[in-house]
Write a protein that holds these residues in place. Structure first.
Motif, PDB file in Angstrom:
ATOM      1  N   LYS A  28       0.860  -1.177   0.000  1.00 31.72           N
ATOM      2  CA  LYS A  28       0.000   0.000   0.000  1.00 31.72           C
ATOM      3  C   LYS A  28       0.899   1.231   0.000  1.00 31.72           C
ATOM      4  O   LYS A  28       1.817   1.345   0.821  1.00 31.72           O
ATOM      5  N   SER A  54      -3.272   6.628   0.324  1.00 34.70           N
ATOM      6  CA  SER A  54      -4.727   6.716   0.239  1.00 34.70           C
ATOM      7  C   SER A  54      -5.103   8.179   0.345  1.00 34.70           C
ATOM      8  O   SER A  54      -4.457   8.954   1.055  1.00 34.70           O
ATOM      9  N   PHE A  85      -1.896   0.950  -4.590  1.00 34.10           N
ATOM     10  CA  PHE A  85      -0.932  -0.091  -4.262  1.00 34.10           C
ATOM     11  C   PHE A  85       0.104  -0.164  -5.375  1.00 34.10           C
ATOM     12  O   PHE A  85      -0.230  -0.001  -6.549  1.00 34.10           O
TER      13      PHE A  85
END
Length: 373
Positions: A253, A256, A269
């Motif tokens: 990851k 975000s 990702f």
């Protein structure tokens, strides 16, 4: 004396008769019990099960991660990709090693074209005309891009077109029918088949110079609280039936965005580009959160849908199988949680469940194989 002897014999006869009757009753009871034990079982000979690939695995409780199924897309930088184009018309012959996922070096040959016929005159003149047109378009867009009038995407497309045309012209001048990679990278797509007739300029393959790709997952706003708990993901490209594990590709990851874009929160990702996923492809994404403990789960292949019910089969030894109607919970794209209908420690059919299903519905489980033993 004779009377006493007669009574003794009579008693012995009655005793033997009662004993025989008791043995018969016990045998009948045992037979009934054995029949009861096998009631509802499915018979599939061990040899047939092995021949048709039936595999079982003992299921134990363990860690299982919450999963959110969302849509997404595989991305890469536009400048990281290049098209391998046919330098001339003819029959394409690909090298045996030319496959999706194959690393290539710049200017290395991935195949060749047999020039059976060329329409429109000299191949070099054709290639030069295409190169000159691509150069004019690139020269036109360059200052406009610098002034912000033209988007970076348009400029990159023009640049890629010019590079492809330049490669085609260079190969044509060399008098070679070789199909070469325009840059070092990985073959992510094959657009033409070995032995196929191709036209000059036709796309043959796509090479991605970037060794990493990006998976963008579009998370609906209602899952905003869960985004921070997402650790990894599995994904299935729209053009494939195979679910790919990011962990197996070294995925991680990377970011975000808490800001919603049109009702969705983008989650990104990074993973190794081994050719199993083509840039630009849409995908189903199984977002995986931190694991829960003591969960019973089975592989997706173990589940068989029968009349609207989800079922699994378990092995009970000596070629006997039993069907269980189960209630399922979350899935991570590879395994599914079992909420009820199956006990921990059960020997579950994980491959070949449809073979056992055939044995259940037919007196001859497999065509050409009889169960009369």
């Amino acid at each position: 004396m004779h009377a006493i002897a007669a009574i003794a014999v009579s008693t012995a006869v009655v005793s033997c008769s009662d004993q025989g009757k008791e043995q018969d009753e016990n045998h009948e009871a045992s037979a009934q019990e054995a029949h009861h034990d096998h009631a509802g079982m499915i018979k599939l000979d061990d040899h047939e099960a092995s021949a048709f690939g039936v595999k079982t695995e003992k299921m134990e409780r363990g860690d299982f991660s919450e999963v959110i199924l969302v849509g997404g897309q595989i991305e890469s930088k536009a400048t990281d990709e290049a098209m391998v184009a046919a330098t001339r018309s003819g029959i394409l012959t690909l090298n045996p090693t030319t496959t999706t996922g194959q690393p290539v070096k710049a200017s290395s040959a991935i195949g060749s074209i047999s020039q059976t016929r060329v329409e429109g005159g000299n191949a070099t003149a054709q290639a030069k005309a295409v190169r000159d047109a691509a150069k004019r378009e690139l020269d036109r867009l360059t200052p406009l891009h610098a002034d912000g009038v033209v988007s970076t995407r348009q400029y990159n497309e023009a640049l890629t077109a010019f590079e492809q045309a330049e490669t085609a012209l260079r190969s044509s001048r060399q008098g070679s029918g070789a199909v070469v990679a325009p840059k070092t990278g990985v073959i992510t797509q094959l657009l033409a088949r070995d032995g196929e007739y191709v036209e000059a300029g036709q796309g043959i393959a796509v090479v991605s110079a970037n060794t990493n790709l990006t998976l963008r997952a579009d998370v609906p706003e209602k899952y905003a609280q869960q985004v921070s708990r997402i650790t990894t993901a599995n994904f299935r490209p729209a053009s494939s039936d195979t679910t790919i594990s990011l962990q197996e590709l070294g995925g991680k990851k990377i970011s975000s965005n808490s800001i919603s874009e049109g009702g969705y929160i983008p989650l990104y990702f990074s993973f190794s580009n081994n050719g199993s996923a083509a840039p630009g492809a849409f995908a189903e994404v199984y977002l995986i959160a931190e694991p829960r403990r003591d969960v019973l789960s089975v592989p997706l292949e173990a589940i068989v849908e029968i009349n609207g019910n989800k079922c699994v089969y378990t092995l009970h030894g000596e070629g006997l199988y039993e069907k269980h109607v189960v209630t399922t919970g979350s899935s991570d794209g590879k395994r599914v949680e079992i909420l009820s209908g199956l006990e921990s420690g059960s020997d579950v059919v994980t491959r070949g469940a449809q073979v056992v299903r055939m044995a259940e519905t037919s007196a001859t489980a497999i065509p050409g194989h009889s169960h009369s033993h």
